[in-house]
Design a protein around this motif. Sequence first.
Motif, mmCIF file in Angstrom:
data_model
loop_
_atom_site.group_PDB
_atom_site.id
_atom_site.type_symbol
_atom_site.label_atom_id
_atom_site.label_comp_id
_atom_site.label_asym_id
_atom_site.label_seq_id
_atom_site.Cartn_x
_atom_site.Cartn_y
_atom_site.Cartn_z
ATOM 1 N N MET A 102 34.209 77.872 4.583
ATOM 2 C CA MET A 102 34.034 76.323 4.809
ATOM 3 C C MET A 102 33.050 75.553 4.334
ATOM 4 N N LEU A 103 32.543 76.099 3.293
ATOM 5 C CA LEU A 103 31.971 75.068 2.270
ATOM 6 C C LEU A 103 32.909 74.296 1.623
ATOM 7 N N GLN A 104 34.036 74.811 1.188
ATOM 8 C CA GLN A 104 35.029 74.087 0.766
ATOM 9 C C GLN A 104 36.404 73.791 1.503
ATOM 10 N N PRO A 105 36.053 73.014 2.640
ATOM 11 C CA PRO A 105 37.067 72.929 3.555
ATOM 12 C C PRO A 105 38.376 71.879 3.020
ATOM 13 N N GLU A 106 38.162 70.917 2.022
ATOM 14 C CA GLU A 106 39.368 70.343 1.450
ATOM 15 C C GLU A 106 40.219 71.444 0.846
ATOM 16 N N PHE A 107 39.521 72.268 -0.021
ATOM 17 C CA PHE A 107 40.262 73.205 -0.691
ATOM 18 C C PHE A 107 41.191 73.988 0.121
ATOM 19 N N VAL A 108 40.382 74.489 1.340
ATOM 20 C CA VAL A 108 41.077 75.450 2.246
ATOM 21 C C VAL A 108 42.165 74.544 3.003
ATOM 22 N N ARG A 109 41.973 73.402 3.222
ATOM 23 C CA ARG A 109 43.010 72.453 3.770
ATOM 24 C C ARG A 109 44.257 72.263 2.967
ATOM 25 N N ASP A 110 43.977 71.948 1.405
ATOM 26 C CA ASP A 110 45.072 71.572 0.885
ATOM 27 C C ASP A 110 45.768 72.772 0.562
ATOM 28 N N SER A 124 34.915 83.300 8.363
ATOM 29 C CA SER A 124 33.963 82.600 8.237
ATOM 30 C C SER A 124 32.694 83.078 8.738
ATOM 31 N N ASN A 125 31.399 82.586 8.388
ATOM 32 C CA ASN A 125 30.129 82.764 8.968
ATOM 33 C C ASN A 125 29.869 81.645 10.259
ATOM 34 N N GLY A 126 30.560 80.944 10.404
ATOM 35 C CA GLY A 126 30.801 79.981 11.533
ATOM 36 C C GLY A 126 29.677 79.282 11.820
ATOM 37 N N SER A 127 29.135 78.869 10.408
ATOM 38 C CA SER A 127 27.750 77.816 10.458
ATOM 39 C C SER A 127 28.263 76.383 10.078
ATOM 40 N N CYS A 128 29.525 76.138 10.122
ATOM 41 C CA CYS A 128 29.823 74.607 9.660
ATOM 42 C C CYS A 128 29.980 73.705 11.138
ATOM 43 N N ASP A 129 29.844 72.566 11.118
ATOM 44 C CA ASP A 129 29.796 71.719 12.111
ATOM 45 C C ASP A 129 31.253 71.495 12.408
ATOM 46 N N ASP A 130 31.398 70.689 13.682
ATOM 47 C CA ASP A 130 32.761 70.316 14.201
ATOM 48 C C ASP A 130 33.614 69.573 13.182
ATOM 49 N N ALA A 131 32.942 68.645 12.742
ATOM 50 C CA ALA A 131 33.654 67.863 11.668
ATOM 51 C C ALA A 131 34.384 68.336 10.562
ATOM 52 N N THR A 132 33.701 69.370 10.120
ATOM 53 C CA THR A 132 34.164 70.299 8.935
ATOM 54 C C THR A 132 35.126 71.223 9.416
ATOM 55 N N TRP A 133 35.216 71.845 10.593
ATOM 56 C CA TRP A 133 36.144 72.569 11.072
ATOM 57 C C TRP A 133 37.700 71.575 11.255
ATOM 58 N N ASP A 134 37.200 70.306 11.738
ATOM 59 C CA ASP A 134 38.228 69.631 11.920
ATOM 60 C C ASP A 134 39.198 69.005 10.629
ATOM 61 N N VAL A 135 38.275 69.426 9.632
ATOM 62 C CA VAL A 135 39.215 69.091 8.324
ATOM 63 C C VAL A 135 40.310 70.228 8.092
ATOM 64 N N VAL A 136 40.330 71.414 8.680
ATOM 65 C CA VAL A 136 41.464 72.237 8.336
ATOM 66 C C VAL A 136 42.011 73.007 9.768
ATOM 67 N N THR A 137 41.644 72.621 11.103
ATOM 68 C CA THR A 137 42.207 73.284 12.179
ATOM 69 C C THR A 137 43.642 72.863 12.208
ATOM 70 N N ALA A 138 44.064 71.664 11.830
ATOM 71 C CA ALA A 138 45.531 71.374 11.964
ATOM 72 C C ALA A 138 46.413 72.131 11.383
ATOM 73 N N VAL A 139 45.825 72.935 10.135
ATOM 74 C CA VAL A 139 46.832 73.653 9.254
ATOM 75 C C VAL A 139 46.229 74.993 9.331
ATOM 76 N N THR A 140 45.303 75.394 10.452
ATOM 77 C CA THR A 140 44.897 76.776 10.371
ATOM 78 C C THR A 140 45.410 77.626 11.608
ATOM 79 N N ASP A 141 45.721 78.768 11.520
ATOM 80 C CA ASP A 141 46.360 79.578 12.493
ATOM 81 C C ASP A 141 45.600 80.490 13.480
ATOM 82 N N GLY A 142 44.466 80.643 12.564
ATOM 83 C CA GLY A 142 43.430 81.572 13.211
ATOM 84 C C GLY A 142 42.146 81.692 12.359
ATOM 85 N N THR A 143 41.199 82.377 13.179
ATOM 86 C CA THR A 143 39.782 82.282 12.341
ATOM 87 C C THR A 143 39.053 83.560 12.952
#
Lengths: 519, 258
Positions: B98-106, B126-145
């Motif tokens: 999650m240090l590279q959320p845009e790459f994950v999203r794309d 993930s180590n779970g350390s990122c904030d809500d806004a960062t998760w929100d970059v990927v959650t729409a295209v993520t099936d599980g964490t």
Amino acid sequence: MDVNEFEARAHALVTDGTLGYDQKVRRLASLATEMLPYPILSTECQEALDARVICDMYEGNAPFTARYILPDYEKAIRNGLTHLEMPPPTTLDDALAFLMVMYGNVPSVTTYPVYLGDLDKVLAPFVTDEISDAQLDAALRRFWISIDRILPDAFVHTDLGPNDSRIARSVFRVERSLRQAVPNITLKVDPELTPDDLVEEGVRTVFETGKPHFVNHPMMVADHGERYAAVSCYNSLKIGGGAHTLVRMNLKEVALRHLAADDASLDAFLATTLPHYTELTAELAEARIRSLVEQQHFYDTHWLATEGLIDIDRFSAMFGIFGLAECVNLLMSAQGLDGRYGHDDDADALSRRVVERVAELVAVRPMPYCAGGGGHCYLHSQSGIDLDHDVTAGTRIPVGDEPGMLDHITTCAPHHHLFASGVSDIFHVDETAVRNPQAVVDIIRGAFSTGMRDFTFNLDSNEFVRITGYLVRKSDLAAIAAHEGARHGSDLLASGSEESFHLTQRAVKRIGCHERTVQ
Amino acid sequence: MKRPDVTTTSTRAGSVASTISFSNVDGPGNRFVVFLQGCNFDCVACHNPQTIPVFQQVVHGDGHERARYQRSVDEVLAEIRRAAPFISGITVSGGEAMLQPEFVRDLFTAVKADPTLQRLTCYVDSNGSCDDATWDVVTAVTDGTMIDLKCFDDTIHREMTGQSNGPVLRSIERLQSMGLLHEVRLLVLAGVNDDNALLHRTGEWLAAIDPHMRLKVIGFRAHGARPHDPPLVEPTAERRQAIADLLHTIAPFDICVV
């Protein structure tokens, strides 16, 4: 063989301290046929056989049984058996007793039946709702113990699937509780018919016992029709038929002879050398088939044929190849290229040219009494015998040289459609898969969707070791090494491989060895 | 050599440490795994410490060189296509994914847009350390964490990782509420974070979020980890199982012990 050699070998057999009584009887019978004349071969064919460029699997000089026989057990159960005075069974217990009697009367080159029937279909009429799962498990458990003790040979094989059934699931439960080497099992997998959780049951059973082997049902049906089965190890043949014989060509030896010739070019290999040895192998097959059919009159006299449980028109012969890896690597080196089979796109492409060329030649070589194969031999990727040294089984990548599993599969898969009678590549799965069997189900489904015919995997660190397709327990091999003998005939074959290749020291990495008649 | 079938049109690039075609330990079924380079934690127990720096130290000819391992989404997609018939999905791990959320999203977006790949599930480890806004970059295209909880006690968490566990606990709660939490991994470092009372508190906190939560109890393994003074201790198999048994007294968790 002269009389002195015969006497010496017979004497060695009867005084052997590790062979059991039955094992001695079977070996003595095999020895006796070696005193008979061999079917007549051309000088070139005889020389190639003597040099083991081509091989008859040491089936004996005068074949008097087909090598692999797949009786139509469903028909037998329906109609009863005249020869054995067995009326059609009416209960599950009767059916199991009926089959056990029949198994004792089905011949093969090992003397044990290589096919026990598609037991889920054969027994289906007797497994009614009145029989609970516990009763079914108990009945099959007794049956399974009888099979292992009465037919102590890991080439004895049953098939299950592709449809789900209580019987298939019971077999897997019984397998996991008994952990026997016998019988070997194949699960037929059809992406449309076989539920994932049945494949997963199979995978969980492999974790415990090394079985089942998985086959691509739609691909098999396309080649053989619905009535086929995988028997012995990796031999897919027609039910109600089988294979008269198995002959094989050592591609490594063919390549070595080619490279010593005047024109050692790749073109000449494909245009001249390969066709030459393919024809010599076919000649060997034809001579053996004619001997079996025309001299020993097997199909005119055996009760299975006279009762219509086998039909010569559903038989063919198996044309095996092995040593593809060494062949390709030798031909690559001769061109000044260092790419190796399984690790290089050009080497892999060459491997396909070689196999496709053999397939093309076998497909146009007429073979008598082979209506089961459309008048031709079935091509087979032959997985080795205990006497093979420094040559890789079938079309496999050499043990220890395998690339990652994805590359391994993509190297081997393109060959599979050519081998109607089976091809074996064994994949190694590490211990972590035990907690995630779905991962193996994914790989099996992927393998079949990308054109693999057969799929077998071994779990590293399993007590069971797959030799070619048949299984042995490491503890049984240890007993042979300690001169304690072995109850399973196949363990003795495996022990030959073990002594040559130190198989058990390589975890579950497997080596060549195959049924070499009765050793 | 083997030539990958790359038809690159080069979109976003990510800093990728490595990829593996088949993994059976990174989520459900067989998975293609992308290990991203760089992590914001500096865990004493990390078994892939070479993936922690954003720049990877590489040996080049006769000297050392700092290099970023850049790979485009399309390059990674080409590798995924080869493995696609054999896998349930893909997992992006690290380093810290999650240090590279845009790459994950794309990457996930591209997988879901490709008709031949869209059946694959997309997971983040993930180590779970990122904030809500960062998760929100990927959650729409993520099936599980799959989230690591190194320690429920913040003081010990800081000693183990160099960071507070506040954001990690927040991520676990929020992802669960979104239906995106596949698994929580509990790393066990003998004598450091395996006190029974602490484990009990951890279990109670997790049970309040989801009593059926899938937990993986992972014993620390020295292999791959950096030397430490005093040496870090692997928990025994008996101890790992005892921890699972302890957690089971709290709630009917789905527990896997490794």
